[in-house]
Enzyme design. Structure first.
Site, PDB file in Angstrom:
ATOM      1  N   ASP A   1     -38.661  37.904  30.427  1.00  0.00           N
ATOM      2  CA  ASP A   1     -39.678  36.864  30.547  1.00  0.00           C
ATOM      3  C   ASP A   1     -40.944  37.445  29.915  1.00  0.00           C
ATOM      4  O   ASP A   1     -41.415  38.512  30.330  1.00  0.00           O
ATOM      5  CB  ASP A   1     -39.886  36.572  32.043  1.00  0.00           C
ATOM      6  CG  ASP A   1     -40.849  35.418  32.264  1.00  0.00           C
ATOM      7  OD1 ASP A   1     -41.822  35.281  31.484  1.00  0.00           O
ATOM      8  OD2 ASP A   1     -40.642  34.659  33.230  1.00  0.00           O
ATOM      9  N   VAL A   2     -41.485  36.766  28.920  1.00  0.00           N
ATOM     10  CA  VAL A   2     -42.623  37.355  28.199  1.00  0.00           C
ATOM     11  C   VAL A   2     -43.875  37.478  29.068  1.00  0.00           C
ATOM     12  O   VAL A   2     -44.793  38.216  28.727  1.00  0.00           O
ATOM     13  CB  VAL A   2     -42.970  36.571  26.909  1.00  0.00           C
ATOM     14  CG1 VAL A   2     -41.872  36.692  25.870  1.00  0.00           C
ATOM     15  CG2 VAL A   2     -43.325  35.114  27.192  1.00  0.00           C
TER      16      VAL A   2
ATOM     17  N   ASN B   1     -42.802  34.256  19.461  1.00  0.00           N
ATOM     18  CA  ASN B   1     -42.477  32.842  19.271  1.00  0.00           C
ATOM     19  C   ASN B   1     -42.348  32.071  20.582  1.00  0.00           C
ATOM     20  O   ASN B   1     -42.592  30.866  20.614  1.00  0.00           O
ATOM     21  CB  ASN B   1     -41.168  32.767  18.460  1.00  0.00           C
ATOM     22  CG  ASN B   1     -40.530  31.410  18.539  1.00  0.00           C
ATOM     23  OD1 ASN B   1     -40.993  30.456  17.911  1.00  0.00           O
ATOM     24  ND2 ASN B   1     -39.477  31.276  19.344  1.00  0.00           N
TER      25      ASN B   1
ATOM     26  N   TYR C   1     -52.335  22.813  26.633  1.00  0.00           N
ATOM     27  CA  TYR C   1     -51.563  23.381  25.508  1.00  0.00           C
ATOM     28  C   TYR C   1     -52.505  23.744  24.360  1.00  0.00           C
ATOM     29  O   TYR C   1     -52.404  24.828  23.777  1.00  0.00           O
ATOM     30  CB  TYR C   1     -50.513  22.362  25.048  1.00  0.00           C
ATOM     31  CG  TYR C   1     -49.584  22.858  23.956  1.00  0.00           C
ATOM     32  CD1 TYR C   1     -48.626  23.832  24.213  1.00  0.00           C
ATOM     33  CD2 TYR C   1     -49.652  22.333  22.656  1.00  0.00           C
ATOM     34  CE1 TYR C   1     -47.763  24.282  23.217  1.00  0.00           C
ATOM     35  CE2 TYR C   1     -48.790  22.772  21.657  1.00  0.00           C
ATOM     36  CZ  TYR C   1     -47.848  23.750  21.943  1.00  0.00           C
ATOM     37  OH  TYR C   1     -47.001  24.198  20.951  1.00  0.00           O
TER      38      TYR C   1
ATOM     39  N   LYS D   1     -53.095  27.340  22.622  1.00  0.00           N
ATOM     40  CA  LYS D   1     -52.846  27.630  21.204  1.00  0.00           C
ATOM     41  C   LYS D   1     -54.145  27.952  20.459  1.00  0.00           C
ATOM     42  O   LYS D   1     -54.115  28.745  19.508  1.00  0.00           O
ATOM     43  CB  LYS D   1     -52.086  26.475  20.548  1.00  0.00           C
ATOM     44  CG  LYS D   1     -50.646  26.322  21.069  1.00  0.00           C
ATOM     45  CD  LYS D   1     -49.778  27.560  20.796  1.00  0.00           C
ATOM     46  CE  LYS D   1     -48.306  27.337  21.120  1.00  0.00           C
ATOM     47  NZ  LYS D   1     -47.471  28.508  20.871  1.00  0.00           N
TER      48      LYS D   1
ATOM     49  N   THR E   1     -37.000  20.443  18.447  1.00  0.00           N
ATOM     50  CA  THR E   1     -36.491  21.602  19.193  1.00  0.00           C
ATOM     51  C   THR E   1     -36.323  21.161  20.654  1.00  0.00           C
ATOM     52  O   THR E   1     -36.415  19.977  20.948  1.00  0.00           O
ATOM     53  CB  THR E   1     -37.501  22.775  19.141  1.00  0.00           C
ATOM     54  OG1 THR E   1     -38.676  22.373  19.847  1.00  0.00           O
ATOM     55  CG2 THR E   1     -37.872  23.157  17.716  1.00  0.00           C
TER      56      THR E   1
END
Ligand code: NDP
Length: 243
Positions: free
Chosen positions: A56-57, A83, A148, A152, A183
């Protein structure tokens, strides 16, 4: 000559899986990370030179242990593709703050974690590349994307800052900012009205969004430039995307 190690986070689907296919075909040893390792293991890849690890990042230790294991086997990380990410659409007036936390933890802390784990070795070696997957939402706003967008914009900001910090050590920090693509990203959205608005927006572009394979090609193109050339950012979207 043996090719160097490439690490890809979020390799279980979408862009990450496509990036893995390209680097696998190029013959690089790979460390493929994600939480759903069974999905990574089911990808059409030649696994001879691939290590798949569950990480898990947002968990620095787990991330570090996985990278250490791959470095021991394949040598230092030459490319890290940060990513992994999540996009939970929602209006800030009603959205559960837990969803903001998930996005900020994954999209920002995950990238910082990965960067810190590989960067010192790259600086010592005066070589290495980190490519962060941001978004067009990292440079412009979109309704129902507040948290979000915040995450980003964070990726854009931290990437350029770190690029300035390590450029004199010949280490490249780059980012790709894609537009809407097909995706699994939307499958985690819980706000049905935000999701419907997003789908109608996509349909207004003729329903044609970006094929993830072109995002993978972009990552490869950035990496394949000589080490002394840093493509700092590429924005890529479907031609019909208007915003
Ligand atoms: P997917 O949902 O298909 O892939 C996301 C990947 O991130 C999965 O492999 C998932 O793996 C991984 N991931 C999510 N959370 C974590 C976590 N905590 N730890 C480790 N891995 C995690 O979406 P995309 O391929 O579209 O997304 C990839 C990146 O591209 C993201 O950063 C996204 O923000 C960005 N992007 C996407 C766009 C689009 O329209 N699709 C447009 C612009 C940017 P697992 O669940 O197995 O852990």
């Amino acid at each position: 000559m043996n090719k160097p190690l490439v690490v890809i986070t979020g390799a279980s689907s979408g862009f990450g899986a496509e990036i893995a296919k390209l680097f696998n075909a190029a013959g690089n040893p790979l460390l493929l990370l994600g939480r759903r390792v069974e999905k990574i293991k089911a990808l059409p890849l030649d696994f001879t030179n691939i290590m798949v690890e569950k990480a898990d990042v947002t968990n620095h230790d787990e991330f570090q242990i996985a990278i250490n294991k791959a470095v021991e086997k394949f040598g230092p990380v030459d490319l890290l593709v940060n990513n992994a990410g999540v996009m939970l659409l929602g209006n800030v007036r009603y959205q559960d703050p837990k969803e903001w936390q998930t996005m900020l933890d994954t999209n920002v802390m995950g990238v910082l974690n990965g960067t810190q784990i590989v960067l010192n070795s790259m600086v010592e070696r005066h070589s290495g590349t980190i490519i962060n997957m941001s978004s067009l939402a990292g440079k412009k706003t979109f309704v129902n994307h507040a948290a979000y967008v915040a995450s980003k914009f964070g990726v854009h900001g931290l990437s350029e800052t770190i690029r300035e910090e390590v450029s004199d050590q010949n280490v490249r920090i780059s980012l790709v900012a894609p537009g809407a693509a097909e995706t699994e990203l939307l499958t985690h959205v819980t706000d049905q009205s935000a999701l419907t608005d997003y789908q109608s927006w996509k349909e207004s572009m003729g329903g044609i969004t970006l094929d993830p394979k072109h995002v993978a090609e972009t990552v490869k193109f950035i990496y394949d430039m000589p080490q002394e050339v840093n493509i700092r950012e590429i924005d890529i979207a479907a031609t019909r995307q208007d915003s």
